[in-house]
Write a protein that holds these residues in place. Structure first.
Motif, PDB file in Angstrom:
ATOM      1  N   VAL A 178       0.837  -1.191   0.000  1.00  0.00           N
ATOM      2  CA  VAL A 178       0.000   0.000   0.000  1.00  0.00           C
ATOM      3  C   VAL A 178       0.873   1.241   0.000  1.00  0.00           C
ATOM      4  O   VAL A 178       1.938   1.270   0.618  1.00  0.00           O
ATOM      5  CB  VAL A 178      -0.973   0.052   1.199  1.00  0.00           C
ATOM      6  CG1 VAL A 178      -1.975  -1.079   1.141  1.00  0.00           C
ATOM      7  CG2 VAL A 178      -0.234   0.057   2.516  1.00  0.00           C
ATOM      8  N   ILE A 179       0.422   2.237  -0.724  1.00  0.00           N
ATOM      9  CA  ILE A 179       1.024   3.569  -0.711  1.00  0.00           C
ATOM     10  C   ILE A 179      -0.018   4.522  -0.154  1.00  0.00           C
ATOM     11  O   ILE A 179      -1.108   4.642  -0.709  1.00  0.00           O
ATOM     12  CB  ILE A 179       1.434   4.023  -2.121  1.00  0.00           C
ATOM     13  CG1 ILE A 179       2.467   3.065  -2.720  1.00  0.00           C
ATOM     14  CG2 ILE A 179       1.997   5.443  -2.081  1.00  0.00           C
ATOM     15  CD1 ILE A 179       2.780   3.359  -4.180  1.00  0.00           C
ATOM     16  N   VAL A 199       8.454   1.517   4.890  1.00  0.00           N
ATOM     17  CA  VAL A 199       9.426   2.551   4.531  1.00  0.00           C
ATOM     18  C   VAL A 199       8.707   3.886   4.606  1.00  0.00           C
ATOM     19  O   VAL A 199       7.577   4.030   4.134  1.00  0.00           O
ATOM     20  CB  VAL A 199      10.006   2.329   3.122  1.00  0.00           C
ATOM     21  CG1 VAL A 199      10.885   3.513   2.718  1.00  0.00           C
ATOM     22  CG2 VAL A 199      10.809   1.041   3.069  1.00  0.00           C
ATOM     23  N   GLY A 200       9.364   4.881   5.183  1.00  0.00           N
ATOM     24  CA  GLY A 200       8.754   6.194   5.317  1.00  0.00           C
ATOM     25  C   GLY A 200       7.961   6.301   6.596  1.00  0.00           C
ATOM     26  O   GLY A 200       8.200   5.578   7.570  1.00  0.00           O
ATOM     27  N   PRO A 254       7.410  12.373   1.714  1.00  0.00           N
ATOM     28  CA  PRO A 254       7.335  12.848   0.325  1.00  0.00           C
ATOM     29  C   PRO A 254       6.001  12.480  -0.310  1.00  0.00           C
ATOM     30  O   PRO A 254       5.405  11.457   0.010  1.00  0.00           O
ATOM     31  CB  PRO A 254       8.494  12.104  -0.359  1.00  0.00           C
ATOM     32  CG  PRO A 254       8.690  10.865   0.459  1.00  0.00           C
ATOM     33  CD  PRO A 254       8.419  11.299   1.871  1.00  0.00           C
ATOM     34  N   GLY A 255       5.539  13.352  -1.195  1.00  0.00           N
ATOM     35  CA  GLY A 255       4.293  13.102  -1.890  1.00  0.00           C
ATOM     36  C   GLY A 255       3.052  13.346  -1.063  1.00  0.00           C
ATOM     37  O   GLY A 255       1.936  13.175  -1.556  1.00  0.00           O
ATOM     38  N   SER A 256       3.231  13.760   0.188  1.00  0.00           N
ATOM     39  CA  SER A 256       2.093  13.989   1.076  1.00  0.00           C
ATOM     40  C   SER A 256       1.530  15.382   0.870  1.00  0.00           C
ATOM     41  O   SER A 256       2.142  16.249   0.237  1.00  0.00           O
ATOM     42  CB  SER A 256       2.530  13.831   2.536  1.00  0.00           C
ATOM     43  OG  SER A 256       3.412  14.895   2.897  1.00  0.00           O
ATOM     44  N   ASP A 307      10.061  10.999  -5.334  1.00  0.00           N
ATOM     45  CA  ASP A 307      10.606  10.717  -4.000  1.00  0.00           C
ATOM     46  C   ASP A 307       9.771   9.657  -3.278  1.00  0.00           C
ATOM     47  O   ASP A 307      10.306   8.799  -2.569  1.00  0.00           O
ATOM     48  CB  ASP A 307      10.659  11.993  -3.161  1.00  0.00           C
ATOM     49  CG  ASP A 307      11.742  12.952  -3.620  1.00  0.00           C
ATOM     50  OD1 ASP A 307      12.632  12.532  -4.393  1.00  0.00           O
ATOM     51  OD2 ASP A 307      11.702  14.126  -3.196  1.00  0.00           O
ATOM     52  N   LEU A 308       8.455   9.709  -3.456  1.00  0.00           N
ATOM     53  CA  LEU A 308       7.593   8.714  -2.835  1.00  0.00           C
ATOM     54  C   LEU A 308       7.840   7.328  -3.419  1.00  0.00           C
ATOM     55  O   LEU A 308       7.949   6.330  -2.686  1.00  0.00           O
ATOM     56  CB  LEU A 308       6.127   9.120  -3.023  1.00  0.00           C
ATOM     57  CG  LEU A 308       5.060   8.185  -2.442  1.00  0.00           C
ATOM     58  CD1 LEU A 308       5.244   7.995  -0.945  1.00  0.00           C
ATOM     59  CD2 LEU A 308       3.660   8.739  -2.741  1.00  0.00           C
TER      60      LEU A 308
END
Length: 304
Positions: free
Chosen positions: A124-125, A145-146, A155-157, A236-237
């Motif tokens: 899942v992302i 990760v993250g 990133p990407g948030s 980056d995500l």
């Protein structure tokens, strides 16, 4: 009167908390919404109070409660020691609400996995206020990760995209590349000069994630600065996805997307195109169930 068994799921994200509760027997399900309960921002005690208050409010719908199972997916509670402390405090708050109480606290990404795939394998992302990548292997091990929070990662948030947009506006005031974001910030927030931008961010504490839709819309309209921001953030995500797949072998080749950023069609399209380049043989779908559904499923397993 017989006592009911209740499974309660909580999704405590960066900006709000959602609750879903299911009663065994009458097959009743209710939903509630409350304030954010991220312990890294509001503190462990306040987080426990917010979550327990929501649960107690929900339990008023039908009593008495014989057995209560609660699973809380909590942003800002990524470490096992944090999860244990918060679970203990929640249990103490709820001990008088039922004959038996079981509580589990996990990172909010974990309940997203259950919402997307049940107990099966997949990746899942999550791109909402924050971001994180999580996977479960076929051997049922979980890898993340993250999820470092807005100061160290995400990133990407919404937070990261909004921050990058504000930095681009600040650069434009300084003589950098022109961008329609400057005009859109003036229209949306009255930010039409340097001092207004500084005041809005530092004195009024403008929620950076609220600026993210302006950036995505500007990118969709072809603004080069906004397009570069979106491309960079998504890259980056997805770099985190690559890092996770180096570590986690034997993950079923399917990806579920969820989070507030995915509600924007342009953002979702940019992310999907990038995924098609990086992992072309994987299926990609937006999660149909809300993460809180995954929390209820985990709560049900606590009763087994």
């Amino acid at each position: 009167m017989s006592a009911y068994h209740v499974a309660v799921g909580l999704d405590a994200g960066g900006s709000k908390t959602q609750l879903a509760a299911e009663w065994e027997g009458p097959s009743e399900r209710i939903s509630r919404r409350g304030p954010a309960a991220n312990p890294s921002r509001v503190g462990m005690d306040h987080s426990a109070q917010v979550l327990s208050a929501l649960v107690k409010e929900a339990l008023q719908a039908r009593r008495p409660i014989g057995r209560l199972a609660v699973c809380a997916g909590v942003a800002g509670a990524g470490r096992p020691d944090e999860q244990r402390v918060l679970a203990d405090r929640l249990r103490q708050e709820l001990v008088d609400e039922a004959g038996a109480v079981a509580v589990e606290v996990v990172h909010d990404a974990c309940i997203a996995l259950d919402a997307a795939f049940g107990s099966e394998s997949g990746l899942v992302i999550i791109a909402g206020t924050g971001s994180v990548v999580l996977a479960r292997t076929r051997a049922e091990t979980t890898h993340r990760v993250g999820g470092w929070g807005h100061l160290l990662g995400d990133p990407g948030s919404g937070h990261a995209v909004g921050r990058a947009g504000l930095r681009a506006v600040a650069a434009a005031f300084d003589g950098g590349d022109g961008t329609v974001l400057r005009a859109r910030m003036a229209e949306a927030y009255g930010v039409d000069e340097r001092s207004a931008l500084h005041h809005k961010v530092y004195q009024e504490d403008l929620p950076l994630q609220d600026v993210a839709p302006l950036v995505v819309e500007a990118a969709a309209d072809g603004d080069p600065v906004a397009m570069d921001i979106l491309t960079s953030q998504v890259d980056d995500l997805l770099r985190q996805v690559e890092w996770l797949l180096r570590e986690a072998e034997d993950v079923a080749p399917r990806i579920a997307l969820l989070g507030g950023m995915l509600q924007n069609e342009h953002y979702a399209a940019v992310l999907r195109r990038a995924l098609a380049d990086r992992v072309p043989d994987w299926s990609v779908e937006v999660v149909r169930e809300e993460p809180v559904v995954g929390a209820v499923r985990r709560a049900r397993r606590l009763e087994e």
